[in-house]
Design a protein around this motif. Structure first.
Motif, PDB file in Angstrom:
ATOM      1  N   UNK A 634      59.370  53.037 -13.035  1.00  0.00           N
ATOM      2  CA  UNK A 634      58.219  52.480 -12.309  1.00  0.00           C
ATOM      3  C   UNK A 634      58.367  51.005 -11.927  1.00  0.00           C
ATOM      4  N   UNK A 635      58.859  50.113 -12.812  1.00  0.00           N
ATOM      5  CA  UNK A 635      58.924  48.695 -12.407  1.00  0.00           C
ATOM      6  C   UNK A 635      60.116  48.359 -11.497  1.00  0.00           C
ATOM      7  N   UNK A 636      61.032  49.303 -11.306  1.00  0.00           N
ATOM      8  CA  UNK A 636      62.282  48.958 -10.624  1.00  0.00           C
ATOM      9  C   UNK A 636      62.178  48.823  -9.103  1.00  0.00           C
ATOM     10  N   UNK A 637      61.367  49.645  -8.377  1.00  0.00           N
ATOM     11  CA  UNK A 637      61.361  49.525  -6.903  1.00  0.00           C
ATOM     12  C   UNK A 637      61.064  48.121  -6.389  1.00  0.00           C
ATOM     13  N   UNK A 638      60.117  47.419  -7.044  1.00  0.00           N
ATOM     14  CA  UNK A 638      59.798  46.062  -6.584  1.00  0.00           C
ATOM     15  C   UNK A 638      61.003  45.139  -6.732  1.00  0.00           C
ATOM     16  N   UNK A 639      61.764  45.307  -7.841  1.00  0.00           N
ATOM     17  CA  UNK A 639      62.953  44.491  -8.040  1.00  0.00           C
ATOM     18  C   UNK A 639      64.056  44.853  -7.045  1.00  0.00           C
ATOM     19  N   UNK A 640      64.145  46.148  -6.706  1.00  0.00           N
ATOM     20  CA  UNK A 640      65.206  46.588  -5.795  1.00  0.00           C
ATOM     21  C   UNK A 640      65.099  45.925  -4.422  1.00  0.00           C
ATOM     22  N   UNK A 641      63.881  45.640  -3.984  1.00  0.00           N
ATOM     23  CA  UNK A 641      63.738  45.015  -2.672  1.00  0.00           C
ATOM     24  C   UNK A 641      64.434  43.661  -2.621  1.00  0.00           C
ATOM     25  N   UNK A 642      64.406  42.926  -3.732  1.00  0.00           N
ATOM     26  CA  UNK A 642      65.120  41.644  -3.794  1.00  0.00           C
ATOM     27  C   UNK A 642      66.631  41.867  -3.835  1.00  0.00           C
ATOM     28  N   UNK A 643      67.063  42.909  -4.583  1.00  0.00           N
ATOM     29  CA  UNK A 643      68.502  43.182  -4.687  1.00  0.00           C
ATOM     30  C   UNK A 643      69.082  43.656  -3.358  1.00  0.00           C
ATOM     31  N   UNK A 644      68.243  44.295  -2.525  1.00  0.00           N
ATOM     32  CA  UNK A 644      68.748  44.900  -1.300  1.00  0.00           C
ATOM     33  C   UNK A 644      68.918  43.910  -0.149  1.00  0.00           C
ATOM     34  N   UNK A 645      68.520  42.650  -0.309  1.00  0.00           N
ATOM     35  CA  UNK A 645      68.694  41.679   0.773  1.00  0.00           C
ATOM     36  C   UNK A 645      70.187  41.510   1.033  1.00  0.00           C
ATOM     37  N   UNK A 646      70.595  41.825   2.245  1.00  0.00           N
ATOM     38  CA  UNK A 646      72.027  41.941   2.539  1.00  0.00           C
ATOM     39  C   UNK A 646      72.629  40.599   2.934  1.00  0.00           C
ATOM     40  N   UNK A 647      73.770  40.262   2.337  1.00  0.00           N
ATOM     41  CA  UNK A 647      74.500  39.109   2.850  1.00  0.00           C
ATOM     42  C   UNK A 647      75.179  39.488   4.161  1.00  0.00           C
ATOM     43  N   UNK A 648      75.484  38.565   5.068  1.00  0.00           N
ATOM     44  CA  UNK A 648      75.127  37.155   4.950  1.00  0.00           C
ATOM     45  C   UNK A 648      73.672  36.925   5.357  1.00  0.00           C
ATOM     46  N   UNK A 649      73.128  35.805   4.954  1.00  0.00           N
ATOM     47  CA  UNK A 649      71.763  35.469   5.301  1.00  0.00           C
ATOM     48  C   UNK A 649      71.627  35.373   6.824  1.00  0.00           C
ATOM     49  N   UNK A 650      70.693  36.168   7.371  1.00  0.00           N
ATOM     50  CA  UNK A 650      70.557  36.253   8.829  1.00  0.00           C
ATOM     51  C   UNK A 650      70.250  34.894   9.448  1.00  0.00           C
ATOM     52  N   UNK A 651      69.372  34.134   8.813  1.00  0.00           N
ATOM     53  CA  UNK A 651      68.994  32.837   9.368  1.00  0.00           C
ATOM     54  C   UNK A 651      70.174  31.870   9.356  1.00  0.00           C
ATOM     55  N   UNK A 652      70.933  31.854   8.228  1.00  0.00           N
ATOM     56  CA  UNK A 652      72.097  30.971   8.156  1.00  0.00           C
ATOM     57  C   UNK A 652      73.137  31.348   9.209  1.00  0.00           C
ATOM     58  N   UNK A 653      73.334  32.651   9.399  1.00  0.00           N
ATOM     59  CA  UNK A 653      74.307  33.114  10.382  1.00  0.00           C
ATOM     60  C   UNK A 653      73.900  32.689  11.788  1.00  0.00           C
ATOM     61  N   UNK A 654      72.613  32.851  12.128  1.00  0.00           N
ATOM     62  CA  UNK A 654      72.159  32.476  13.461  1.00  0.00           C
ATOM     63  C   UNK A 654      72.278  30.976  13.676  1.00  0.00           C
ATOM     64  N   UNK A 655      71.860  30.189  12.700  1.00  0.00           N
ATOM     65  CA  UNK A 655      71.932  28.729  12.840  1.00  0.00           C
ATOM     66  C   UNK A 655      73.384  28.294  13.006  1.00  0.00           C
ATOM     67  N   UNK A 656      74.282  28.873  12.183  1.00  0.00           N
ATOM     68  CA  UNK A 656      75.693  28.498  12.254  1.00  0.00           C
ATOM     69  C   UNK A 656      76.300  28.804  13.607  1.00  0.00           C
TER      70      UNK A 656
END
Length: 744
Positions: A634-656
């Motif tokens: 039960x407590x894991x789905x909320x944590x999984x959303x943080x784990x699933x953020x895919x590298x590379x960071x989209x904002x950093x990639x666009x700025x670069x």
């Protein structure tokens, strides 16, 4: 004794001939590395360069204006091939000479197994019978044809010969190439003026390069005339100033053939400019036709057609005005007849009468002064060779848009933004002044946005059915879902046949199949960091002809530049899941390398895919899950959303990318699917080195992880819901027009 004397005189005669040869002949490059210009077809990694290096040159037709290197390129091929090389000039040779060359080639092939390359200069000068006599021997491989022509081969050369040859369109040399050639001629002691003291002023050099208009022979002939007719001063220095340069080369030629491409392309551009309501472009193309000697009566006939076809009842006076102007022209003749000619053109372009006819003479001055007058590819006549060279591709039909107008480029790129017609502030002109200014601004913005989409198509090849069949087999081998992703990655790609493509971090041929199909005269490079993957990819490619095979490089992305041929750049760079293992600190170095490998106006396509639902959330969808296991998850789905953020960071990639001059766009979509719960999937989640297990270790005890593993093993075969989030990044490296527009 007699033979020795004969050889001696022959050798001395050759030396004398070389010493007396014109400078343009003496300065011909001897190797492909010395060749100036034509990087689009001869640059590192291009098909023709690879074919010359591998001595695999097939039937070629080199097409382009005078002085761009067609004959020189043939000589370079002659110096690098192991085949016997012979040449004919179509102006001087006849069927008898052709048959003699073919007979010798047949004898060499039968008796010695030696291939023969036959170079025919001015191949379009052969009549139909002569070309037909050559065709059977080209078909059966007795001779390999290399033809050079200043005329469009689709118009002047036997269609059967064209269909069996690769066509390469050579372009006028750029000013930087001509400056390099000028300096080489002044510094070369063996073939140029390096053993004489010659000093040329910057203004004189600029004038010679400008008036030469991309023609190396014209430039070198002018330099030779300037040097040989100038007396040295008291210090022995031959000084070439602007006055001498102007006397040596005075008039720029307007390349125009009333029966060839220039005739059809220019009238096509003129009519499309009228239809597109662009008076500036209409005046420019009209001025070019007048300066080249086009019959004004022909232009009037085409404007009468345009008045009916593109204006019609929207302005019933259009036909009346053109007819009246044509009658006025017949009465006054040239040169005063240029006024009604220009008046009719302006009326059609603006759908009303205008007396701003002096703008035509501004355009005429621009024709005489400008060295870059190429018709943009999308305005050329596409009826004869559009499929091969892409002529007419990308033209936007104004009648398909609101108000029967669309922002697109009608002037040559070098003149984009040039204003020839400036309407006044009163009356009919004043009413249209603001609209015209808005349209001109929109055209500049459109040119900036689409600068990289349309370019010269410089080559054509015969169809390759074997490659088509191989591509179809490969397309079906990866499965329907991945094939849909491949289509989405390359959606709306505007290919040119000579483009070079780099596929990064590849584990499959899937992402390279589209480039292989659409860039036959370019080159495809596939990079992978895994030696097993590299060997597997090479094995899959072995069935292709060696010249059509992509280059597979086994190296990490950091070492890619060192593994490529020096000077390699790419019009397209693509990857799925790139930069997976890079931290935020390592990303700038990777983007710097992308910038070095991208050609001007290069395009980047990256595809990122990430699960939107983690394992715990998917498992909780099982209806018969025991309460104990459900409470554990039960407590894991909320944590999984943080784990699933895919590298590379989209904002950093666009700025670069934007900091490095790229224009970036993102597209995002979701793909619903089901996962089959298998032993392999459980191992991927909960194996000893699995990333998901590593995340769980911070939340669950080892005993709880073991219970979770046991519960999953009992439910193998279950179908678990899943969603994939896909993100496609497309980026354009901004070119000169784009940068100019962005600073306005």
């Amino acid at each position: 004794m007699t033979s020795g004397v004969s050889d001696l005189f022959s050798h001395r005669g050759e030396q004398l001939r070389q010493s007396l040869a014109p400078l343009a002949d003496r300065m011909r490059p001897r190797s492909i590395d010395d060749f100036q210009g034509q990087e689009e077809i001869l640059g590192p990694g291009r098909l023709l360069r690879r074919a010359i290096a591998a001595d695999r040159v097939g039937n070629l037709i080199l097409y382009g204006p005078p002085g761009v290197g067609k004959t020189t390129l043939a000589r370079i091929i002659a110096a690098s091939t192991r085949a016997h090389f012979s040449s004919l000039n179509a102006v001087l040779a006849g069927v008898k000479d052709l048959r003699a060359e073919v007979e010798e080639a047949r004898r060499r092939l039968e008796q010695h197994g030696l291939r023969s390359l036959l170079f025919i200069d001015e191949v379009h000068r052969f009549n139909s019978a002569q070309q037909d006599a050559l065709l059977p021997w080209v078909e059966n491989g007795t001779v390999t044809l290399i033809g050079a022509t200043t005329e469009n081969p689709f118009f002047e050369v036997n269609k059967a010969l064209v269909s069996r040859s690769r066509l390469f369109r050579l372009q006028p040399l750029q000013p930087r190439h001509l400056h390099q050639l000028l300096q080489r001629a002044l510094q070369d002691p063996n073939h140029g003026y390096g053993n004489r003291s010659v000093r040329i002023s910057a203004e004189a050099a600029e004038h010679l390069v400008d008036v030469a208009g991309g023609d190396a022979r014209s430039l070198l002939n002018a330099l030779e005339l300037a040097v040989e007719t100038s007396e040295p001063d008291d210090d022995g220095v031959i000084a070439i100033d602007l006055t001498i340069a102007e006397e040596s080369i005075q008039q720029r030629a307007v390349l125009y053939d009333k029966q060839g491409d220039a005739h059809f392309d220019t009238i096509s551009a003129f009519i499309k400019s009228l239809r597109g309501s662009d008076p500036d472009a209409a005046l420019f193309w009209l001025a070019r036709m007048v300066e080249a000697g086009e019959n004004p009566r022909f232009i009037f006939r085409r404007m009468l057609i345009s008045a009916g076809e593109d204006i019609g009842l929207a302005d019933p006076q259009a036909m009346v005005v053109v007819e009246a102007c044509a009658a006025a022209f017949e009465r006054v003749g040239l040169p005063e007849g240029l006024y009604p000619l220009a008046q009719a053109a302006l009326y059609l372009a603006s759908t009303d009468k205008s007396n701003s006819l002096l703008g035509f003479f501004d355009a005429l001055k621009s024709v005489k002064a400008s060295s870059r007058q190429n018709v943009p590819a999308h305005l050329r006549d596409a009826n004869r060779d559009g499929k091969a060279f892409g002529d007419g591709v990308g033209y936007r039909y104004p009648h398909a848009y609101a108000e029967h107008w669309v922002a697109q480029q009608y002037l040559p790129s070098a003149l984009q933004g040039q204003v020839f017609w400036q309407p006044g502030q009163l009356g009919w002109e004043g009413q249209r002044r603001q609209l015209l200014q808005q349209r001109r601004a929109a055209q500049l913005a459109a040119a900036a946005e689409h600068e990289a989409e349309l370019g010269e198509v410089l080559s054509s090849s015969p169809e390759d059915p074997a490659l088509e069949r191989w591509l179809q087999r490969q397309l079906g081998s990866e499965g329907e879902r991945l094939d849909a992703l491949r289509s989405r990655l390359w959606q709306d790609a505007t290919w040119r046949r000579h483009d070079r493509v780099l596929i990064l971090e590849a584990r499959s041929l899937l992402w390279a199949l589209d480039p292989l199909e659409h860039t036959p005269e370019g080159g495809v490079v596939i990079q992978t960091a895994d030696s097993t993957d590299a060997e597997r990819l090479r094995n899959q490619l072995r069935v292709l002809d060696a010249l059509r095979q992509p280059s597979v490089l086994c190296c990490d992305t950091a070492g890619l530049a060192g593994a490529l041929e020096p000077g390699s750049v790419f019009e397209w760079i693509a990857a799925r899941h790139p930069f997976r293992d890079l931290s935020a600190d390592q990303l700038p170095a990777a983007l710097d390398q992308l910038e070095r490998l991208a050609a001007p106006n290069g395009q980047l396509r990256l595809l990122f895919s990430q699960p939107a639902i983690g394992p715990a959330a998917a498992l909780l969808a099982i209806t018969d899950l025991p309460d104990a296991l459900r409470n554990l998850l039960a407590p894991l789905p909320a944590l999984e959303q943080a784990w699933l953020s895919a590298p590379p960071d989209r904002e950093l990639l666009q700025i670069g990318l934007e900091q490095r001059g790229w224009q970036v766009n993102w597209e995002q979509w979701e793909e619903p699917l089901e996962l089959n719960l298998t032993a392999a999937l459980i191992e991927r989640w909960l194996g000893v080195n699995a990333a998901y297990r590593s995340h769980l270790s911070g939340v669950l005890q080892p005993e709880q992880v073991r219970l979770l593993n046991d519960a999953l093993q009992e439910r193998r075969g279950y179908r678990l819901p899943q969603k994939l989030q896909h993100q496609r990044l497309t980026a354009l490296r901004m070119g000169s027009i784009a940068r100019k527009a962005s600073t306005r």
